[in-house]
Write an enzyme that holds these catalytic residues in place. Structure first.
Site, short mmCIF file in Angstrom:
data_model
loop_
_atom_site.label_atom_id
_atom_site.label_comp_id
_atom_site.label_asym_id
_atom_site.label_seq_id
_atom_site.Cartn_x
_atom_site.Cartn_y
_atom_site.Cartn_z
N LYS A 241 0.67 -1.15 -0.01
CA LYS A 241 -0.13 0.07 -0.07
C LYS A 241 0.82 1.25 -0.07
CE LYS A 241 -4.34 -2.36 1.76
NZ LYS A 241 -3.72 -3.49 2.05
C1 LIG Z 1 -4.48 -4.59 1.49
C2 LIG Z 1 -3.43 -5.98 1.40
C3 LIG Z 1 -4.04 -6.96 0.51
C4 LIG Z 1 -5.18 -6.60 -0.54
O1 LIG Z 1 -5.31 -6.16 -1.38
P1 LIG Z 1 -6.34 -5.61 -2.08
O2 LIG Z 1 -5.98 -4.12 -2.77
O3 LIG Z 1 -7.53 -5.05 -0.83
O4 LIG Z 1 -6.93 -6.63 -2.85
C5 LIG Z 1 -3.25 -7.89 0.51
N1 LIG Z 1 -2.26 -8.39 1.16
C6 LIG Z 1 -1.73 -7.26 1.87
C7 LIG Z 1 -0.63 -7.22 2.80
C8 LIG Z 1 -2.54 -5.93 2.13
O5 LIG Z 1 -1.92 -5.02 3.02
#
Ligand SMILES: *Cc1c(COP(=O)(O)O)cnc(C)c1O
Length: 468
Positions: free
Chosen positions: A113
């Site tokens: 993210k």
């Molecule tokens: C947010 C997240 C996901 C999922 O991603 P999406 O964009 O919500 O599908 C998977 N793994 C980790 C470690 C995350 O922080």
């Protein structure tokens, strides 16, 4: 480029307005009228570009109302070796069995993210300054999103951040990451309750129209278009790093929850990036797996959602999904409104399964706690490589659907250091390396205000801190 809503009832807008939005006023999600197409000549040119130059080429196609030199400066300021560990920003490594790992988690909070959020922080600051506006970001987090948002928005002009987290429910590492920040515009609020209670407080404050307008409340959740845009870049970068020329195709396997990450891959494919398949990996919360295998979407409630050892995928209502369903439904806003009218019930698009799997290239698989543990162990034993529980879900699914000679690139969505308990369950008490900036993070002083589970108390806290 103009942006429209998936529900078809919002006037067209430009990028800088869409950037500051959550849901569109008609309840839909904003997206470009059409996705730009990248021809072969351009793709050949892009292969040699650095991450920042590639990001500029891609983002300038979408952010057409931002001055080009300013956009370049925003990108150069965001994607640095200091913030992400390497000049490549998202390097690729290869496991012994040929599965490739696209490293997306070398940013400040050790999860993918950061890549989008770090850009969003700089872009917000820039756009607010241009418009002479300010923003109060409120959010709820059970861990990853909140810390990524705080590290992206810390110290930014004209932005105050109030992040609610469930008191005593996060891991020691996650608490330390968030609560040790000393920036004046970051306010951590621990609510005596669960994550859903925090979420309800955010909704209650957002629904108070006067308060929302007065304090210019905003969010940075995963439906934000700016986040999706920033993520498109690493699909191109990952493709180039995994191939030697643009005649080759690769498949991407993505541990998924809110469908934000893989939605960017879907858009890259629509733009003409030679992607063979987009593989959606879910954990026990397998709403998306059901849809991509059967064409039926049945969202679940928070109480029907399992708490798992890949917690960032514990989601049963994929908020970005509507951007794909819009395309699948021939861009018909009325159809989308109909499908989402009773969003609890879900919908059946099994008659479109051929398009879902063929034309759009989606397939899906599921991984459980036992799979995750076994995969972490197997990868460690064969490669001496450490992958986190979410990435392990991806590798498990990639291995189970892989075709002969298929190049599969798995998105590494977090680093193992964030999930030491599950790593220990898989591997015993081995040393999990930590990036330098997080080494002694638990020993730092922490700053957090603990409040009872009442929206009024959070409102009062915002009124006390933000001077209008
Ligand atoms: C947010 C997240 C996901 C999922 O991603 P999406 O964009 O919500 O599908 C998977 N793994 C980790 C470690 C995350 O922080």
């Amino acid at each position: 480029m103009y942006y429209i809503s998936t529900r078809g009832n919002t006037p067209k807008m430009q990028f800088s307005d869409v950037l500051l939005m959550g849901l569109a006023p008609d309840g839909g999600l904003m997206l470009p009228e059409t996705y730009p197409h990248i021809d072969r000549v351009t793709l050949d040119k892009w292969r040699a570009l650095s991450y920042t130059d590639l990001a500029f080429e891609i983002m300038s196609l979408f952010a057409t109302d931002i001055d080009k030199a300013d956009l370049k400066a925003l990108i150069d300021k965001t994607y640095t070796k200091i913030a992400f560990g390497t000049d490549e920003i998202t390097p690729v490594r290869t496991l012994k069995d040929g599965i490739k790992i696209l490293e997306l988690s070398n940013g400040p909070t050790l999860a993918f993210k950061d890549i989008a959020m770090q850009f969003l922080g700089n872009a917000f600051e820039y756009v607010l300054k241009q418009k002479g506006e300010r923003l109060t970001i409120i959010g709820a987090t059970s861990g990853d999103t909140g810390s990524a948002a705080e590290y992206a928005l810390r110290g930014k002009d004209n932005i105050e951040v109030f992040m609610m987290s469930p008191h005593g429910k996060m891991s020691e590492f996650q608490r330390a990451q968030m609560y040790s920040l000393t920036d004046k515009n970051i306010h951590n609020i621990a609510i005596d309750g669960m994550f859903d209670d925090c979420q309800d407080i955010v909704k209650a404050l957002q629904n108070d129209k006067d308060f929302k307008a007065k304090y210019r409340l905003g969010t940075v959740n995963s439906i934000n278009w700016g986040r999706i845009l920033a993520q498109i870049v690493y699909y191109f970068k990952g493709y180039f790093a995994s191939t030697t020329d643009n005649d080759q195709k690769v498949s991407f396997c993505v541990p998924s929850g809110n469908f934000g990450n893989i939605c960017a891959g879907h858009i890259a494919r629509e733009m003409g990036l030679p992607i063979h398949r987009l593989i959606v990996a879910t954990n026990e919360n397998d709403v998306l797996n059901d849809f991509f295998n059967q064409g039926r979407y049945t969202p679940r409630t928070p109480s029907e959602t399992f708490i798992t050892s890949s917690p960032s995928m514990d989601i049963s209502k994929a908020s970005n999904f509507e951007r794909f369903i819009y395309l699948l439904s021939d861009k018909n806003g009325e159809t989308i409104s109909q499908l989402w009218m009773d969003s609890k019930k879900g919908f059946d698009l099994s008659d479109k399964l051929t398009d879902i799997n063929g034309k759009y290239g989606f397939v899906s698989g599921k991984s459980t706690h036992a799979d995750r543990i076994a995969t972490i162990k197997a990868v460690y034993e064969s490669d001496k490589d450490l992958i986190d529980p979410h990435t392990a879900d991806g590798v498990k699914v990639a291995r189970s659907v892989r075709e002969d000679n298929e190049i599969i690139v798995c998105a590494e969505t977090a680093l193992p250091a964030k999930f030491s308990e599950t790593m220990a369950e898989a591997l015993g008490e081995i040393d999990i390396p930590r990036p330098t900036h997080t080494k002694d993070i638990e020993t730092l002083p922490q700053f957090v205000t603990v409040l009872d589970n009442k929206a009024e108390l959070v409102r009062a806290e915002i009124e006390k801190v933000v001077k209008i």
